[in-house]
Enzyme design. Structure first.
Site, PDB file in Angstrom:
ATOM      1  CD  GLU A  41      -7.854 -25.999 -22.830  1.00 40.47           C
ATOM      2  OE1 GLU A  41      -8.743 -25.992 -23.721  1.00 40.47           O
ATOM      3  OE2 GLU A  41      -7.626 -25.023 -22.095  1.00 40.47           O
ATOM      4  CG  HIS A 103     -13.029 -27.483 -23.502  1.00 35.19           C
ATOM      5  ND1 HIS A 103     -14.250 -26.841 -23.576  1.00 35.19           N
ATOM      6  CD2 HIS A 103     -12.183 -26.598 -22.939  1.00 35.19           C
ATOM      7  CE1 HIS A 103     -14.145 -25.613 -23.081  1.00 35.19           C
ATOM      8  NE2 HIS A 103     -12.893 -25.444 -22.673  1.00 35.19           N
ATOM      9  CG  HIS A 105     -10.165 -25.070 -18.941  1.00 37.55           C
ATOM     10  ND1 HIS A 105     -10.770 -23.907 -18.524  1.00 37.55           N
ATOM     11  CD2 HIS A 105     -10.363 -25.122 -20.277  1.00 37.55           C
ATOM     12  CE1 HIS A 105     -11.309 -23.278 -19.560  1.00 37.55           C
ATOM     13  NE2 HIS A 105     -11.082 -24.010 -20.640  1.00 37.55           N
ATOM     14  CG  ASP A 116     -13.866 -22.028 -23.023  1.00 39.74           C
ATOM     15  OD1 ASP A 116     -13.327 -22.607 -23.984  1.00 39.74           O
ATOM     16  OD2 ASP A 116     -13.437 -22.096 -21.859  1.00 39.74           O
TER      17      ASP A 116
END
Length: 160
Positions: A41, A103, A105, A116
């Site tokens: 990530e 971010h 995944h 999150d």
């Protein structure tokens, strides 16, 4: 990002509010969706401005040396992210600031995890202005506008 055309990305949330994502920001995030990068990530902050109910994202940070990147975790630990927001604030005379975070995944179609959502709730508790949260996956993104503890999912309107 794979599912968006080149150019300014426009997302809509709630009652007509827009999130404008500059092409340079889209390109910076997309770099971490390549086969070489997606295994871990990645993430950073969004810098931009609030324009009434709208958020314009003009820049972003990307992973920095002190950040933690794992297959199922990105932990933004490097003080360079905060420094970038402060520099934008100073340079712009207070019109540009932290407006959210992003971010990745390592999946096709991302969804926010419990971590999150807890992290975003914490950010919304500390930041008085609306913020944007974006998770990029290999095929699509999950994006929301957060304010006063409430998340409103954003939908892609345009990629021009």
């Amino acid at each position: 990002m794979p599912r968006l055309r080149a150019g300014r990305v426009i997302l809509q949330f709630g009652d007509g509010g827009l999130i404008l994502l500059a092409p340079s920001v889209e390109a910076a995030v997309a770099r971490f969706l390549s086969d070489a990068e997606i295994r871990l990530e990645a993430g950073g902050i969004f810098v931009g401005s609030h324009r009434g109910p709208h958020v314009e994202i003009t820049a972003c940070t990307t992973p920095l040396p002190r950040d933690v990147r794992r297959p199922t975790l990105f932990d933004r630990r490097d003080p360079g992210h905060s420094a970038a927001a402060l520099e934008a604030w100073t340079r712009s005379g207070g019109t540009e600031t932290f407006v959210g975070e992003w971010h990745t995944h390592p999946v096709d179609d991302p969804m926010p995890s419990g971590l999150d959502r807890r992290t975003w709730a914490s950010i919304m508790g500390r930041v008085p202005d609306p913020v944007v949260f974006l998770i990029a996956g290999r095929r699509s993104v999950w994006c929301a506008h957060g304010w006063r503890g409430e998340l409103r999912r954003a939908a892609v309107l345009d990629g021009e």
